[in-house]
Design a protein around this motif. Structure first.
Motif: not given
Lengths: 490, 302, 289
Positions: A43, A154, A255, A276-277, C231-233, C235-240, C247, C253, C256
């Protein structure tokens, strides 16, 4: 009125009978041309149809690709379901943890012959060592993406140097000075000395000679819970927690909380990453806005009793490309993938053209031309299925990390710890059913337990019992299997 | 026959719903077979065929789950938290509906209703974030307690207190929306009943007690029975987002346990097995609640 | 002769006002906080300095969501699903609740238990998914409507309401020579506006806010409903570890919060319309006829 109701009802019922057309994944065969390939990936928030890189890919490879995205939640399950129901996907980009599961379910095509015949560039530009992670019983089921040069470090710990200066506190170098530093911060400023969301802190673990999840001890591979020094580490962290030297909200911190506490000045030190964390491109400006003379200092991994430092480093295969058995265009897929790895193509897809997308400075470093670089290539990672193993830092890491000066400077700071990096000996071990079944669950179980022990929800004396539970829950099986592989490969 | 001649329209009316039920509710139950098999998606020609093709293992799946002590703890927690919520959260929307009914200013009434039902639309992730802000050791409530000279309470990490946090946050989120059913029901109470009561000298409180409440009984009964049926599946989303390892002892429920166990594994069997178990218990609970209501109020939902 | 009122009434009235008002306040506060954040600059948000009003007024959170071009389509998809879905649902649910509310219906008890059974017994996500696929509904907006079209929950609410309607109305219809159809469409439905409205609200809200079905069944970008899109916006922002993250200078935040505001505002606008149905005295006129 009744007529209206009745008619409405009948209309709606009739409409519902024409329940809309099925839109299953199509395979389109244009007349006498190359087939359209169906590509599935995780995704993302952008629309691939609007990305310039899509056209570049088509131009360069001659293949048209249709992009199918997996949902954000349970993507693995959705993928499984689709494959089991016969969806015609040709190329699937997955992360390593789904791999063994798909292999075990006989969902993937073996690629050995295809690569031999049609994939010369694949063979030339992907590190053969990486193929170990995607080979099961001699059959190659996936083409790995990884890097020959480890990513680097990291995570790191950053202290507010301005606060340290103001109160005459010194930056720590080993365990005792670390404890002392935190104590002084708490005493003199009343701030939260260190805030984080995770129980395992690399730079502190270094003082106990801990780093990677698996490591060799006396010729055998031992996993973290059984490693020497683990108990002492937890004991130490627990003492920090009890003394209030670590954020008491550790178990519940998300976070955003950590970011907020650090930026608003409630915490004097925090775990930082260039990822990004802790988005440094947002946090640093905010920090400076709040505290004009704010300065950060990063510590090196703390020395252990022998004066050595160590940190675990990211390395190995991060994700891979597989072809499901239901695909009807396997040969074309390999040809497609192969053409993306032809060096000029590979470079073009990753970083674009010199002068248009980037420039080279006197030291030979490449600098992106903003904003064109990110407009055209910012999302390449997701759409370009494979990357050249040997050029990873050149093509992928270097330019993207310069997206923002703050992120880049953080990256540079963290890289200073890289000389102490240790690579996990199992980084290139092929994934097996046992690993997939247990690894994620065990790691979760560990994390939960470490939090419980550090926060005092469970007494330290329970640790041995925990290790036993861990072994019973699959830890023993996992350790044994890893050791079998290790001894036969070394 | 005379019956059919008169009643056939009723059966026609039921037809669409019946069709729907058969197709979308009864057919999928075939999938329950997974709970008794060693299922893998790719065992057969396709995922459905795989159900028949997988090996039958009887009650093995159930045995595996029940033998885990953590599961039994989660089971106990599920019931405790469910019962707690039912007892406390059930009356609240009724009260809210009754109170709002007494407000005479139309705009105020409408405004309050709209605001009260808002939190229902926040996802639990958001609500959790809000409560964390307020209840963390450096949050509002604790700062307030400190001001009063009291000790800080670790709301989110203290097992016993945490259960109450779950209850309160659920109340905050759902009371307003749950009140809608009752508000609708109250609005259809005939005003002649009120007029009659007033003539008899009943004040507002008495009118509420003797007219409104009794008229609400059918709705209350239905809602009670329905809510009982939902205890087991209740709000695991909430707990998943709000809990942390420190409170597993008291807050881990069946669904969160299953979630943790299933990580990394794509193990459908576990989910279906536990789901079946949940369904059976819920059904029993619903029947029980139905019986209870019949005994107490003489009316039932079924 | 009026009996003395005493304490009960005034106390009761005071509580009646206080309770909802206090509840509304403790609900409003966080909502104000969320909407303030959605309009604030990222640095203000990350510092935690935003409380009830935006700091560093900034629309970039919203433009981040609205600029992607998919927002409009997602919104339209949701509107379709809500309108068609709610109409279908309310109609079919009422049509089955009515017969079941009639004591004289033979086999009534059987159906009641059947519906109760289906309410509690589900086989889970996998069989549902497979069924939808087999029916050819994959990646269609209908897959968001049909599987959840009738809820036993709502059916029971309507049934209970129908049961409580006075018999005289129907009896007079039969006397005049009408049948059940006539009863249902001409009399029962118009008299049940409040109950129908609340059921419509429940269905509508569910169609608007649900994203789990969309996650399972929708694959095309342009068929996504609004909630899934939002929701996907997040969730995507949380990809590490994603070094090519899109972003940029927007705080996760803040985005969200903006998604929350965007999905709630339509609800705020809709509810007042529904409320019209909840006015007292609806039954009065009918019985007197």
């Amino acid at each position: 009125m009744k007529k209206v109701y009745a008619i409405c009802t009948l209309l709606l019922l009739a409409l519902s009978a024409f329940a809309g057309g099925s839109q299953e994944v199509q395979t389109v065969e244009p007349e006498g041309g190359k087939p359209v390939l169906n590509y599935v990936y995780s995704n993302v928030a952008f629309n691939p149809e609007e990305e310039p890189i899509k056209d570049v890919l088509e131009e360069v490879t001659g293949y048209e690709v249709k992009y199918n995205m997996l949902p954000a939640e349970n993507p693995a399950m959705k993928l499984n379901l689709e494959l089991a129901s016969g969806s015609k996907y040709d190329i699937v980009r997955i992360s390593t943890d789904w791999f063994a599961n798909l292999v075990a379910q006989n969902a993937l095509l073996p690629l050995n012959d295809l690569i031999d015949q049609y994939g010369p560039n694949i063979k030339a530009h992907i590190n053969p060592e990486f193929f170990a992670s995607t080979t099961v019983n001699g059959n190659i089921y996936g083409i790995p993406n990884g890097t020959a040069n480890p990513y680097g470090v990291y995570w790191g710990i950053a202290f507010r140097q301005d606060i340290l200066d103001e109160y005459g506190i010194t930056l720590p170098n080993d365990l005792d000075s670390f404890t002392e530093c935190l104590r002084q911060i708490k005493e003199k400023t009343g701030l939260i000395p260190l805030t984080t969301t995770e129980p395992l802190v690399d730079h502190i673990m270094s003082a106990f000679s801990l780093s990677t999840y698996a490591r060799e001890e006396n010729g055998r591979i031992v996993l973290r819970p059984q490693q020497e020094g683990m108990y002492e580490y937890l004991e130490y962290m627990n003492s920090l927690y009890e003394e209030g030297l670590i954020d008491t909200d550790l178990p519940i911190n998300k976070k955003e909380n950590v970011q907020e506490k650090f930026v608003s000045g409630q915490a004097a030190a925090c775990l930082i990453t260039y990822g990004s964390e802790t988005p440094m491109e947002v946090m640093l400006p905010a920090l400076r806005a709040n505290f004009l003379d704010a300065e950060l200092s990063y510590i090196l991994p703390l020395k252990n009793s022998d004066g050595e430092r160590q940190v675990s480093q990211l390395a190995g295969v991060t994700d891979m490309v597989v072809i499901p058995v239901s695909s009807e265009h396997a040969v074309d897929v390999i040809k497609y993938l192969d053409s993306t790895l032809i060096p000029e193509n590979s470079k073009l897809l990753a970083i674009g053209e010199e002068g248009v997308h980037y420039t080279v400075d006197e030291s030979g470093a490449k600098i992106p031309i903003l904003p064109k670089f990110f407009e055209d290539r910012g999302n390449s990672w997701w759409l370009v299925p494979l990357n050249d193993s040997y050029e990873f830092s050149n093509y992928w890491a270097e330019l993207r990390i310069r997206k923002n000066e703050d992120v880049f400077s953080t990256f540079k700071e963290l890289s200073k710890s890289a000389e102490f990096g240790r690579i996990d000996p199992t980084a290139y071990m092929p994934l097996t059913e046992v690993r997939t079944e247990y690894e994620a669950k065990l790691k979760n179980m560990e994390r939960d337990y470490y939090i419980q022990i550090i926060c005092g929800a469970v007494p330290l004396s329970d640790y041995d019992a925990f290790v036993q539970r861990w072994l019973d829950a699959g830890g023993q099986e996992l350790t044994d299997e890893i050791n079998d592989w290790y001894s036969s490969n070394n | 026959m005379k019956y059919l001649r008169k009643a056939w329209p009723l059966y026609i009316l039921m037809l669409p719903a019946l069709l729907y039920t058969i197709v979308f509710k009864l057919l999928p139950l075939y999938g329950l077979g997974i709970a008794f098999k060693d299922y893998s998606l790719f065992n057969g020609r396709d995922a459905v065929d795989a159900i028949a093709a997988s090996e039958f293992v009887g009650l093995d799946n159930f045995r595996k789950i029940f033998s885990e002590p953590e599961f039994l703890k989660a089971l106990a927690n599920t019931f405790i938290i469910g019962a707690l919520k039912l007892v406390i959260l059930f009356p609240l929307p009724i009260l809210l509906a009754l109170f709002i009914n007494e407000i005479k200013q139309r705009h105020l009434k409408s405004c309050l209703q709209t605001i009260c039902y808002l939190p229902h639309f926040f996802s639990w992730v958001v609500v959790a974030g809000i409560f964390f802000n307020i209840l963390s050791t450096s949050g509002l409530v604790n700062s307030f307690l400190q001001m009063l000279g009291l000790d800080k309470i670790n709301f989110l990490m203290n097992g016993k207190v945490f259960r109450w946090v779950l209850v309160v946050s659920d109340a905050w989120k759902e009371t307003g929306f749950s009140a809608i059913v009752y508000i609708a029901a109250i609005s259809s109470i005939s005003t002649t009943l009120y007029e009659a009561a007033e003539i008899d000298g009943a004040g507002r409180f008495d009118r509420m007690l003797h007219v409104t409440l009794p008229q609400l009984t059918p709705s209350i009964v239905i809602m009670f029975i329905l809510k009982t049926g939902k205890i087991l599946e209740e709000n695991y989303q909430q707990i998943l987002v709000m809990y942390n390892p420190v409170v597993y002892e008291t807050a881990d429920v069946i669904q969160t346990y299953v979630y943790r166990m299933g990580i990394g594994q794509m193990d459908y069997t576990l989910g279906v097995t536990v789901g079946l178990f949940n369904s059976i218990i819920s059904f029993a609970l619903v029947l029980l609640a139905n019986l209870l209501c019949k005994l107490i109020t003489g009316r039932t939902a079924i | 002769m009026k009996k003395p009122r005493g304490f009960k009434d005034p106390a009761y009235v005071i509580v009646s006002y206080l309770f909802p008002i206090i509840l509304a306040i403790i609900i409003l506060i966080p909502f104000l906080n969320v909407s303030a954040k959605s309009f604030s600059s990222s640095s203000a948000i990350v510092s935690g300095s935003v409380f009830f009003h935006p700091i560093g007024f900034d629309l970039s959170n919203y433009s981040y969501i609205l600029d992607t071009g998919l927002f409009g389509k997602a919104f339209a998809n949701s509107v379709f699903v809500v309108i068609v879905g709610t109409l279908l649902s309310v109609m079919t649910t009422a049509m089955v609740a009515y017969p079941l509310s009639k004591k004289e219906l033979k086999c009534g008890k059987f159906f009641n238990y059947l519906y109760l059974f289906t309410m509690v017994f589900t086989a889970g996500m996998i069989p549902d998914y497979l069924l939808v696929r087999k029916l050819g509904l994959s990646d269609s907006l209908w897959s968001l409507i049909l599987p959840g079209m009738i809820w036993t929950y709502n059916m029971l609410i309507l049934k209970s309401y129908f049961e409580a309607l006075p018999q005289e109305v129907e009896e007079s219809v039969f006397v005049d020579g009408g049948g059940y159809f006539c009863c249902f469409f001409n009399f029962v439905l118009p008299l049940s506006k409040a109950s129908l409205a609340s059921v419509a609200l429940f269905y509508g809200v569910s169609y608007w806010t649900d994203y789990t079905k969309a996650m399972l069944y929708i694959t095309s970008q342009d068929k996504k409903p609004l909630q899934l899109f939002l929701y996907e916006i997040i969730a995507q922002g949380a990809v590490s570890g994603d070094m090519s993250s899109s972003f940029t200078l927007v705080s996760a935040e803040g985005v969200k919060c903006a998604t929350i505001v965007l999905s709630i505002v339509p609800m705020l606008l809709v509810y007042p319309f529904i409320q019209r149905f909840f006015t007292a005295g609806m039954l009065l006129g009918a019985v007197k006829e």
